[in-house]
Design a protein around this motif. Structure first.
Motif, mmCIF file in Angstrom:
data_model
loop_
_atom_site.group_PDB
_atom_site.id
_atom_site.type_symbol
_atom_site.label_atom_id
_atom_site.label_comp_id
_atom_site.label_asym_id
_atom_site.label_seq_id
_atom_site.Cartn_x
_atom_site.Cartn_y
_atom_site.Cartn_z
ATOM 1 N N GLU A 168 -13.129 20.607 3.387
ATOM 2 C CA GLU A 168 -12.309 20.834 4.568
ATOM 3 C C GLU A 168 -11.295 19.713 4.797
ATOM 4 O OE1 GLU A 168 -14.811 21.362 7.902
ATOM 5 O OE2 GLU A 168 -15.773 23.211 7.142
ATOM 6 N N GLU A 169 -11.625 18.498 4.444
ATOM 7 C CA GLU A 169 -10.783 17.350 4.778
ATOM 8 C C GLU A 169 -9.837 16.947 3.663
ATOM 9 O OE1 GLU A 169 -12.659 14.092 6.858
ATOM 10 O OE2 GLU A 169 -14.478 15.303 7.111
ATOM 11 N N LEU A 170 -10.260 17.122 2.410
ATOM 12 C CA LEU A 170 -9.398 16.702 1.294
ATOM 13 C C LEU A 170 -8.420 17.830 1.005
ATOM 14 C CD1 LEU A 170 -11.993 15.005 -1.073
ATOM 15 C CD2 LEU A 170 -10.630 14.005 0.764
ATOM 16 N N VAL A 171 -7.154 17.540 1.291
ATOM 17 C CA VAL A 171 -6.131 18.579 1.184
ATOM 18 C C VAL A 171 -5.431 18.522 -0.165
ATOM 19 C CG1 VAL A 171 -4.027 19.500 2.224
ATOM 20 C CG2 VAL A 171 -5.817 18.526 3.680
ATOM 21 N N GLN A 172 -4.901 17.339 -0.502
ATOM 22 C CA GLN A 172 -4.112 17.207 -1.722
ATOM 23 C C GLN A 172 -5.005 17.187 -2.969
ATOM 24 O OE1 GLN A 172 -1.617 13.655 -0.588
ATOM 25 N NE2 GLN A 172 -0.039 14.906 -1.620
ATOM 26 N N GLU A 173 -4.446 17.683 -4.052
ATOM 27 C CA GLU A 173 -5.185 17.684 -5.325
ATOM 28 C C GLU A 173 -5.371 16.271 -5.849
ATOM 29 O OE1 GLU A 173 -4.694 19.522 -9.847
ATOM 30 O OE2 GLU A 173 -3.591 20.411 -8.162
ATOM 31 N N ILE A 174 -4.344 15.401 -5.634
ATOM 32 C CA ILE A 174 -4.468 14.025 -6.095
ATOM 33 C C ILE A 174 -5.570 13.308 -5.332
ATOM 34 C CG2 ILE A 174 -2.626 13.342 -4.508
ATOM 35 C CD1 ILE A 174 -3.525 11.719 -7.884
ATOM 36 N N PHE A 176 0.843 -1.216 0.000
ATOM 37 C CA PHE A 176 0.000 0.000 0.000
ATOM 38 C C PHE A 176 0.873 1.259 0.000
ATOM 39 C CE2 PHE A 176 -2.323 3.293 2.393
ATOM 40 C CZ PHE A 176 -3.435 3.450 1.578
ATOM 41 N N ASP A 177 1.949 1.280 0.854
ATOM 42 C CA ASP A 177 2.831 2.452 0.888
ATOM 43 C C ASP A 177 3.552 2.646 -0.439
ATOM 44 O OD1 ASP A 177 2.053 2.900 3.453
ATOM 45 O OD2 ASP A 177 3.786 1.884 4.367
ATOM 46 N N LEU A 178 3.916 1.544 -1.111
ATOM 47 C CA LEU A 178 4.575 1.652 -2.416
ATOM 48 C C LEU A 178 3.663 2.324 -3.435
ATOM 49 C CD1 LEU A 178 6.922 1.006 -4.313
ATOM 50 C CD2 LEU A 178 5.924 -1.271 -4.657
ATOM 51 N N VAL A 179 2.432 1.937 -3.431
ATOM 52 C CA VAL A 179 1.472 2.547 -4.371
ATOM 53 C C VAL A 179 1.293 4.034 -4.045
ATOM 54 C CG1 VAL A 179 -0.899 2.519 -5.207
ATOM 55 C CG2 VAL A 179 0.282 0.375 -4.770
ATOM 56 N N CYS A 180 1.153 4.358 -2.764
ATOM 57 C CA CYS A 180 0.940 5.763 -2.372
ATOM 58 C C CYS A 180 2.141 6.615 -2.744
ATOM 59 C CB CYS A 180 0.680 5.849 -0.871
ATOM 60 S SG CYS A 180 -0.901 5.130 -0.375
ATOM 61 N N ARG A 181 3.376 6.077 -2.535
ATOM 62 C CA ARG A 181 4.564 6.838 -2.910
ATOM 63 C C ARG A 181 4.633 7.021 -4.420
ATOM 64 N NH1 ARG A 181 7.059 3.430 0.867
ATOM 65 N NH2 ARG A 181 7.957 2.203 -0.859
ATOM 66 N N THR A 182 4.224 6.012 -5.131
ATOM 67 C CA THR A 182 4.290 6.091 -6.601
ATOM 68 C C THR A 182 3.368 7.183 -7.153
ATOM 69 O OG1 THR A 182 4.796 3.731 -6.699
ATOM 70 C CG2 THR A 182 4.034 4.778 -8.740
ATOM 71 N N ILE A 183 2.177 7.287 -6.612
ATOM 72 C CA ILE A 183 1.221 8.282 -7.135
ATOM 73 C C ILE A 183 1.321 9.611 -6.385
ATOM 74 C CG2 ILE A 183 -0.352 6.488 -7.909
ATOM 75 C CD1 ILE A 183 -2.094 7.035 -5.476
ATOM 76 N N GLY A 184 2.170 9.693 -5.335
ATOM 77 C CA GLY A 184 2.358 10.933 -4.593
ATOM 78 C C GLY A 184 1.247 11.244 -3.626
ATOM 79 N N LEU A 185 0.638 10.235 -3.057
ATOM 80 C CA LEU A 185 -0.491 10.428 -2.142
ATOM 81 C C LEU A 185 0.009 10.420 -0.704
ATOM 82 C CD1 LEU A 185 -3.617 10.598 -1.815
ATOM 83 C CD2 LEU A 185 -3.578 8.096 -1.626
ATOM 84 N N ARG A 186 -0.419 11.449 0.069
ATOM 85 C CA ARG A 186 -0.044 11.522 1.489
ATOM 86 C C ARG A 186 -1.252 11.317 2.402
ATOM 87 N NH1 ARG A 186 3.457 16.799 2.500
ATOM 88 N NH2 ARG A 186 3.702 15.731 4.530
ATOM 89 N N GLU A 187 -2.460 11.567 1.907
ATOM 90 C CA GLU A 187 -3.676 11.343 2.707
ATOM 91 C C GLU A 187 -4.102 9.893 2.535
ATOM 92 O OE1 GLU A 187 -6.301 15.174 2.742
ATOM 93 O OE2 GLU A 187 -5.427 15.003 0.724
ATOM 94 N N THR A 188 -3.294 9.041 3.131
ATOM 95 C CA THR A 188 -3.471 7.608 2.899
ATOM 96 C C THR A 188 -4.598 7.012 3.705
ATOM 97 O OG1 THR A 188 -1.819 7.145 4.623
ATOM 98 C CG2 THR A 188 -1.022 7.348 2.358
ATOM 99 N N TRP A 189 -5.055 7.678 4.751
ATOM 100 C CA TRP A 189 -6.053 7.086 5.653
ATOM 101 C C TRP A 189 -7.440 6.910 5.037
ATOM 102 C CZ3 TRP A 189 -3.107 11.418 6.659
ATOM 103 C CH2 TRP A 189 -3.730 12.655 6.396
#
Length: 567
Positions: free
Chosen positions: A79-85, A19-32
């Motif tokens: 309010e909760e969704l911060v990142q554009e991705i 899961f962390d590999l996929v998130c790093r690949t697409i640049g996602l930080r709001e993983t929860w």
């Protein structure tokens, strides 16, 4: 939702490692909010982060297929969704759920959402670029909405384009956020449904789990829950094999129990309840330093992008103004060129008109001279015709005089003819009388002869003929002499009558010749007079004729000619 990626997974990797590999690949930080979901038998499950991947009930296919999806939904997306991705992934997932009819949406809201989806994909509406039919290949509306109304795809496109044109100057991330803000108000947004029974008598119900809490629905209605348990009012959730127990925070309220027949589904329900409850409690706490940094960075990024968009919009506006000014200048230049060309053409036409007018003036002057010359000739001809008319009048007067003389001559001839006729009648009467006298004389002579021959018959010898010296004439000779005398008178009289008849016929013929000659002269004079009058009228044009029409005089001529012919 918009790509497919392939990774090499080690055997000892846990679900969190993949899961962390996929998130790093697409640049996602709001993983929860997200998780890796896979299909197992007739349901689905989420990859557990603390357990090795290959030790879970994942498909044994190669490669193993996972879907990176939102597992939990925010209460307020802006309010909760911060990142554009993060916003983009939620936009793609909610859009697919609406099109697949997993989320119910009214036709009006569907058209509005479709217009924001088009704005996010195509940018600002440009009628020169976005021609009719540019949305033909895009899936924008649920099939239920398309089947509900009897409208053609062109009509739906027209409605969507009408809303789309009003979203000008909205960026892609803003359009996607507007889409999510409308979608989060839908009744089925972010709700996961499971079939349950309330008791062992199998009263079928639906359990809905979302960011607000737990909801109980009737099987035929997923929009309005029969009972709701918000996360703030739940004290504990527990399950034992197939039985679930919801204990309210208020101990006076009744504990709600329900049953689920599948163990895997029960574990999934518990995971969703724990995750949504954790997020619910997290939202009510102060943000962590990581979240604060993310929000600050997102805020700076939004401010930077906003500034860039403003600069870009300003540059675009200046460019459009420059292009409009250029087009206006080109249009003005073309207009001035057209005006110059038209002015040159008008100048050439004016010069040609001036030359033509000069030529026409010269021709008019020549025509005036010619008309003056013709007028002089016409005046001379008129004078000549007047003289000719006077001569014609004199000739007419002479002709009338000749006609009167001819009438007198005809009267005399008629009288002479009547006199000759009377004389001829007298002569005929005398001739008839002479013939009667001759006839009587012959008859008398025959009678005398008949009475003489019987007296001579008794004699034996006929009387001797008279001698030459005898002076005595026999009776027959005397009678013959008298007859000869009568015949000579008649012949002489007949000859005189014949001679007078011949003379009369000769005079009549001579008179007829004179009448014919007079008639031909009258006809020629009439024809000449008509030609002269016509020529004078054509020369003078509007002038009155010199002579009065000779209808009366011609009628008198005709009467006289008829009289002469009768004579």
């Amino acid at each position: 939702m918009d790509a497919e990626m392939e990774f090499s997974c080690e055997v000892k990797w846990k679900g969190k490692d993949l899961f962390d590999l996929v998130c790093r690949t697409i640049g996602l930080r709001e993983t929860w909010f997200f998780g890796l979901r896979y299909t197992v038998k007739d349901t689905y499950a989420w990859l557990k982060p603390d357990k090795r991947v290959l030790d879970q009930d994942v498909p044994k296919d190669s490669p193993i297929t996972f879907h990176f999806l939102a597992k939990f939904f925010p209460e307020k997306v802006e309010e909760e969704l911060v990142q554009e991705i993060t916003q983009h992934l939620f936009f793609l997932q909610v859009k697919k759920q609406i099109l697949d009819e997993e989320i119910f949406c009214s036709p009006e809201a569907s058209v509005l959402l479709a217009s924001y989806a088009v704005q996010a994909k195509y940018g600002d509406y440009d009628p020169n670029f976005h021609k009719p039919g540019f949305l033909a290949q895009d899936e924008l509306l649920p099939k239920r909405v398309l089947m509900q109304y009897q409208m053609t795809p062109e009509m739906w496109e027209e409605k969507i384009t009408a809303w789309y044109a009003e979203h000008r100057n909205i960026a892609r991330d803003e359009a996607e956020m507007e889409y999510l803000k409308i979608a989060q108000d839908l009744d089925m947004y972010g709700v996961s449904y499971f079939s349950i029974t309330q008791n062992k008598r199998d009263t079928e119900l639906l359990l809905g789990v979302d960011a607000q809490g737990l909801h109980i629905y009737s099987p035929n209605s997923k929009l309005n829950p029969k009972k709701s348990f918000p996360w703030s009012g739940i004290r504990n959730i527990s399950y034992s094999e197939k039985e679930f127990t919801i204990k309210p925070l208020d101990k006076k309220k009744e504990v709600f129990k329900f049953y689920s027949s599948q163990l895997r589904v029960n574990k999934l329900i518990l995971q969703l309840c724990i995750g949504n409850h954790d997020l619910f409690m997290r939202r009510r706490k102060v943000d962590s330093i990581e979240v604060q940094q993310m929000k600050a960075q997102a805020k700076e990024e939004k401010a930077r992008k906003k500034m860039e968009r403003q600069i870009l919009a300003r540059e675009k506006q200046l460019r459009e103004e420059a292009e409009r000014a250029k087009e206006e200048m080109e249009r003005r230049m073309f207009q001035l060129q057209d005006e110059a060309r038209m002015a040159n053409e008008a100048l050439l036409r004016s010069e040609e008109t001036a030359d033509l007018l000069a030529e026409k003036a010269q021709i008019a002057e020549e025509e005036a001279k010619l008309l003056a010359h013709k007028a002089a000739e016409a005046e001379q001809e008129r004078q000549r015709l007047e003289v000719t008319a006077l001569k014609t009048k004199e000739e007419h007067r002479l002709m009338e005089q000749k006609m009167r003389e001819a009438e007198q001559l005809a009267v005399k001839l008629v009288e002479q003819s009547e006199r000759r006729s009377k004389e001829a009648d007298h002569l005929k009467q005398d001739l008839n009388e002479a013939k009667d006298a001759e006839r009587r004389a012959k008859q008398k002579l025959l009678e005398i002869t008949k009475t003489t021959y019987p007296l001579v018959a008794p004699y034996s010898n006929p009387p001797a003929p008279p001698g030459p010296d005898s002076m005595e004439m026999p009776l027959e000779m005397a009678t013959s002499y008298r007859l000869d005398f009568k015949d000579s008178d008649m012949k002489r009289l007949s000859m005189e009558i014949e001679r007078e008849r011949l003379e009369y016929m000769e005079k009549s013929k001579h008179l007829q010749d004179q009448l014919k000659e007079l008639k031909s002269e009258i006809e020629s004079l009439k024809l000449e007079e008509q030609q002269q009058q016509a020529g004078l009228y054509n020369l003078r044009g509007y002038a009155e004729p010199l002579y009065v029409p000779h209808s009366n005089r011609n009628s008198s001529y005709m009467a006289q000619m008829a009289f002469f012919e009768e004579v």
